[in-house]
Design an enzyme around this catalytic site. Structure first.
Site, PDB file in Angstrom:
ATOM      1  N   CYS A 176     -30.358  -9.005  -6.012  1.00  0.00           N
ATOM      2  CA  CYS A 176     -29.088  -8.279  -6.090  1.00  0.00           C
ATOM      3  C   CYS A 176     -28.982  -7.153  -5.076  1.00  0.00           C
ATOM      4  O   CYS A 176     -27.958  -7.001  -4.395  1.00  0.00           O
ATOM      5  CB  CYS A 176     -28.849  -7.767  -7.514  1.00  0.00           C
TER       6      CYS A 176
ATOM      7  N   HIS B 299     -29.482  -3.415 -11.700  1.00  0.00           N
ATOM      8  CA  HIS B 299     -28.648  -4.441 -11.082  1.00  0.00           C
ATOM      9  C   HIS B 299     -27.530  -3.777 -10.279  1.00  0.00           C
ATOM     10  O   HIS B 299     -27.089  -2.667 -10.592  1.00  0.00           O
ATOM     11  CB  HIS B 299     -28.047  -5.351 -12.159  1.00  0.00           C
TER      12      HIS B 299
ATOM     13  N   HIS C 285     -22.157 -11.001  -7.171  1.00  0.00           N
ATOM     14  CA  HIS C 285     -23.510 -10.460  -7.385  1.00  0.00           C
ATOM     15  C   HIS C 285     -24.520 -11.590  -7.463  1.00  0.00           C
ATOM     16  O   HIS C 285     -24.159 -12.763  -7.640  1.00  0.00           O
ATOM     17  CB  HIS C 285     -23.551  -9.608  -8.662  1.00  0.00           C
TER      18      HIS C 285
END
Length: 266
Positions: free
Chosen positions: A162, A214, A226
């Site tokens: 990510c 994240h 993402h």
């Protein structure tokens, strides 16, 4: 101090000097670094781009002298935009570059770059100098990674995590941001409401202990791009990411940050 550069498509960077050690990031072609410790077969490096440190197999390093290192440091850098670029070396060989690779000492009028005395021609999309409409570039480039597999420590369309995803995409607009989401979140200006977000802004998500775990790129209203399992598009709101496949929230919203056009940290 010794210096090096990646003359390979990708170089894995390990946490410890062992092939069995965790891969913490990757060096893309043309990214240069300092070498400040060496063991048998391994080099401890610090990336010039983001200051990230780790261990590289010494056989994968293309050495740089201090003059060449400083020359690269002083020149505006060029970055490949095509997901895959083939750079001819000779009649029999090509270099395979992934998106986000650096073309050192880029000469735009010749479409040429160089590493030490070796010169190469490059075609395709190359980002260099001032990036016009950076938000558009971020979204256009991010969408090219759609369905790329998730890989811890990865920074390429063959496998990416990510924060590697957000870092490489921002590199294409000439903005260096840290490697890890926990550091990226320290940049820019926090947004009070989801509706304030613009395409290219970053959204960060935490765990039950409040740790940032994240990050994703805002695409458009209530949509986020993402890397989670793969690079994907999901819904996002003030509560977090709602997976369109799983029909549930998978990540809890912590903060949204505007970094493009913002110089100070907060």
């Amino acid at each position: 101090m010794d210096y090096g550069i990646s003359g390979l498509s990708l170089i894995p960077v390990r946490k410890e000097p062992s092939e069995k050690s965790e891969m913490v990031t990757q060096v893309l072609f043309g990214e240069h670094f300092e070498i400040f410790e060496e063991m048998v077969g391994w080099s401890h490096v610090r990336m010039a781009w983001d200051g990230y440190e780790g261990w590289i197999d010494s056989k994968m390093i293309t050495p740089l002298n201090a003059r060449a290192f400083n020359r690269i440091e002083k020149r505006p850098f060029a970055v490949t935009g095509d997901i895959i670029s083939l750079i001819p070396v000779n009649e029999e060989q090509n270099l395979t570059l992934v998106a986000g690779s650096t073309l050192p000492v880029w000469r735009p009028y010749l479409k040429e770059f160089s590493i030490e005395k070796e010169k190469y021609k490059a075609g395709g999309e190359v980002f260099y100098g001032d990036r016009k409409d950076p938000r558009k570039v971020v979204i256009t480039q991010a969408l090219k990674y759609f369905n790329a597999p998730y890989l811890w420590g990865g920074r390429s369309p063959f496998g990416i995590d990510c924060s590697g995803f957000s870092q490489v995409i921002y590199k294409m607009i000439g903005m260096p941001i840290p490697r890890d989401a926990s550091e990226q979140v320290k940049l820019g200006t926090a947004l009070s409401f989801v509706d304030e977000a613009e395409p290219g802004d970053l959204a960060f998500f935490d765990d039950e202990e409040g740790n940032i775990v994240h990050v994703g790129i805002i695409w458009k209203r209530n949509k986020i791009i993402h890397a989670s399992g793969k690079v994907r598009i999901d819904n996002v709101d003030q509560f977090g990411i709602f997976s369109v496949d799983l029909k549930r929230y998978t990540h809890k919203m912590r903060v949204m940050k505007k970094i493009i056009g913002v110089n100070e940290t907060s």
